[in-house]
Scaffold this motif. Structure first.
Motif, PDB file in Angstrom:
ATOM      1  N   THR A 145       1.476  -3.645  -9.359  1.00  0.00           N
ATOM      2  CA  THR A 145       0.086  -3.200  -9.375  1.00  0.00           C
ATOM      3  C   THR A 145      -0.805  -4.426  -9.471  1.00  0.00           C
ATOM      4  N   ASP A 146      -1.712  -4.568  -8.493  1.00  0.00           N
ATOM      5  CA  ASP A 146      -2.591  -5.727  -8.458  1.00  0.00           C
ATOM      6  C   ASP A 146      -3.775  -5.375  -7.568  1.00  0.00           C
ATOM      7  N   ALA A 147      -4.959  -5.401  -8.107  1.00  0.00           N
ATOM      8  CA  ALA A 147      -6.156  -5.007  -7.349  1.00  0.00           C
ATOM      9  C   ALA A 147      -7.074  -6.186  -7.057  1.00  0.00           C
ATOM     10  N   VAL A 148      -6.558  -7.403  -7.112  1.00  0.00           N
ATOM     11  CA  VAL A 148      -7.398  -8.587  -6.980  1.00  0.00           C
ATOM     12  C   VAL A 148      -7.879  -8.812  -5.543  1.00  0.00           C
ATOM     13  N   LEU A 149      -6.999  -8.645  -4.542  1.00  0.00           N
ATOM     14  CA  LEU A 149      -7.323  -9.031  -3.172  1.00  0.00           C
ATOM     15  C   LEU A 149      -7.687  -7.836  -2.303  1.00  0.00           C
ATOM     16  N   THR A 150      -8.646  -8.030  -1.405  1.00  0.00           N
ATOM     17  CA  THR A 150      -9.119  -6.933  -0.558  1.00  0.00           C
ATOM     18  C   THR A 150      -9.308  -7.344   0.899  1.00  0.00           C
ATOM     19  N   GLY A 151      -8.701  -8.443   1.339  1.00  0.00           N
ATOM     20  CA  GLY A 151      -8.870  -8.900   2.724  1.00  0.00           C
ATOM     21  C   GLY A 151      -8.338  -7.894   3.725  1.00  0.00           C
ATOM     22  N   LEU A 152      -8.696  -8.080   5.000  1.00  0.00           N
ATOM     23  CA  LEU A 152      -8.363  -7.111   6.034  1.00  0.00           C
ATOM     24  C   LEU A 152      -7.442  -7.644   7.120  1.00  0.00           C
ATOM     25  N   ARG A 153      -6.765  -8.756   6.889  1.00  0.00           N
ATOM     26  CA  ARG A 153      -5.858  -9.301   7.906  1.00  0.00           C
ATOM     27  C   ARG A 153      -4.402  -9.239   7.419  1.00  0.00           C
ATOM     28  N   ALA A 154      -3.493  -9.179   8.381  1.00  0.00           N
ATOM     29  CA  ALA A 154      -2.056  -9.246   8.105  1.00  0.00           C
ATOM     30  C   ALA A 154      -1.497 -10.437   8.852  1.00  0.00           C
ATOM     31  N   GLY A 155      -0.346 -10.943   8.415  1.00  0.00           N
ATOM     32  CA  GLY A 155       0.237 -12.084   9.107  1.00  0.00           C
ATOM     33  C   GLY A 155       1.557 -12.516   8.513  1.00  0.00           C
ATOM     34  N   MET A 156       1.797 -13.827   8.562  1.00  0.00           N
ATOM     35  CA  MET A 156       3.069 -14.423   8.146  1.00  0.00           C
ATOM     36  C   MET A 156       2.816 -15.642   7.280  1.00  0.00           C
ATOM     37  N   TYR A 157       3.719 -15.885   6.339  1.00  0.00           N
ATOM     38  CA  TYR A 157       3.754 -17.121   5.569  1.00  0.00           C
ATOM     39  C   TYR A 157       5.155 -17.668   5.735  1.00  0.00           C
ATOM     40  N   GLY A 158       5.302 -18.965   5.986  1.00  0.00           N
ATOM     41  CA  GLY A 158       6.647 -19.491   6.206  1.00  0.00           C
ATOM     42  C   GLY A 158       6.819 -20.940   5.849  1.00  0.00           C
ATOM     43  N   ASN A 159       8.063 -21.285   5.558  1.00  0.00           N
ATOM     44  CA  ASN A 159       8.503 -22.665   5.327  1.00  0.00           C
ATOM     45  C   ASN A 159       9.629 -22.960   6.308  1.00  0.00           C
ATOM     46  N   THR A 214       3.711  -3.730   1.893  1.00  0.00           N
ATOM     47  CA  THR A 214       2.720  -2.669   2.022  1.00  0.00           C
ATOM     48  C   THR A 214       1.694  -2.814   0.906  1.00  0.00           C
ATOM     49  N   ALA A 215       0.461  -2.454   1.210  1.00  0.00           N
ATOM     50  CA  ALA A 215      -0.606  -2.446   0.212  1.00  0.00           C
ATOM     51  C   ALA A 215      -1.362  -1.135   0.371  1.00  0.00           C
ATOM     52  N   GLU A 216      -1.321  -0.332  -0.675  1.00  0.00           N
ATOM     53  CA  GLU A 216      -2.038   0.940  -0.672  1.00  0.00           C
ATOM     54  C   GLU A 216      -2.717   1.079  -2.015  1.00  0.00           C
ATOM     55  N   GLY A 217      -4.053   1.076  -1.999  1.00  0.00           N
ATOM     56  CA  GLY A 217      -4.781   1.052  -3.263  1.00  0.00           C
ATOM     57  C   GLY A 217      -4.452  -0.235  -3.993  1.00  0.00           C
ATOM     58  N   ASP A 218      -4.083  -0.142  -5.269  1.00  0.00           N
ATOM     59  CA  ASP A 218      -3.717  -1.349  -6.018  1.00  0.00           C
ATOM     60  C   ASP A 218      -2.203  -1.523  -6.133  1.00  0.00           C
ATOM     61  N   THR A 219      -1.422  -0.794  -5.310  1.00  0.00           N
ATOM     62  CA  THR A 219       0.036  -0.909  -5.318  1.00  0.00           C
ATOM     63  C   THR A 219       0.506  -1.749  -4.141  1.00  0.00           C
TER      64      THR A 219
END
Length: 181
Positions: free
Chosen positions: A153-167, A134-139
């Motif tokens: 707490t991290d406010a660096v990224l602001t993109g608008l897509r969700a998805g998957m990362y996998g190996n 979950t991402a809400e504000g900088d949390t």
């Protein structure tokens, strides 16, 4: 194909996936083997195999072909095997862009910020198969089977897509609150 507005209240075979009232997009991958379909954007090899989304190589990234309507986002998946996890606040050019992702391999969980390199911003240990970011504000939070395990707490990224990362992993189900396209 994924469902923009599922007609059933939840995934009966995956009780950890939120109900249709919570998810604006969900996909149980129960379809013929092959390409994930038009609901997914991918920068590396992903395919449907035996009713699961399968990444065929390390560092595979796929995002839902929808945008979040704001900076409050979540993405969730049910893992079958291998190392993988949901991603949020992803940019539009996945491989060369950025995202936060929760990577779970066995009981080890790491929350990463990827923006030109992998930056670990939280770790935990927890058995379980339903992984939510979950991402809400900088949390940014990671939950395993509904239990919060990482909060950063991290406010660096602001993109608008969700998805998957996998190996080289198998994902049984995915849902998110991203809408639009």
């Amino acid at each position: 194909m994924g469902k923009s507005h599922p007609s059933h209240p939840s995934h009966p075979s995956h009780p950890g996936i939120p109900s249709a009232a919570e998810a604006t997009f969900s996909d149980d991958f129960n379809r013929a083997n092959g390409d994930p379909g038009a609901d997914w954007l991918e920068d590396r090899y992903w395919a449907i195999a035996s009713n699961a989304l399968v990444s065929g190589q390390a560092g595979a990234i796929a995002s839902v072909n929808r945008l979040a309507t704001g900076q409050t986002q979540w993405a969730q998946c049910t893992l079958n095997s291998g190392g993988a996890g949901p991603a949020c606040r992803a940019g539009s050019h996945l491989e060369n862009d950025y995202c936060y992702f929760a990577f779970k391999d066995g009981s080890a969980i790491t929350l990463y910020r990827y923006n030109g390199g992998f930056n670990s911003i939280g770790t935990a240990t927890q058995a379980g198969s339903v992984v939510k970011i979950t991402a809400e504000g900088d949390t940014i939070k990671v939950l395993i089977d509904g239990v919060e395990k990482i909060s950063a707490t991290d406010a660096v990224l602001t993109g608008l897509r969700a998805g998957m990362y996998g190996n080289t992993s198998n994902v049984d189900a995915f849902s998110t609150n991203c809408t639009g396209g």
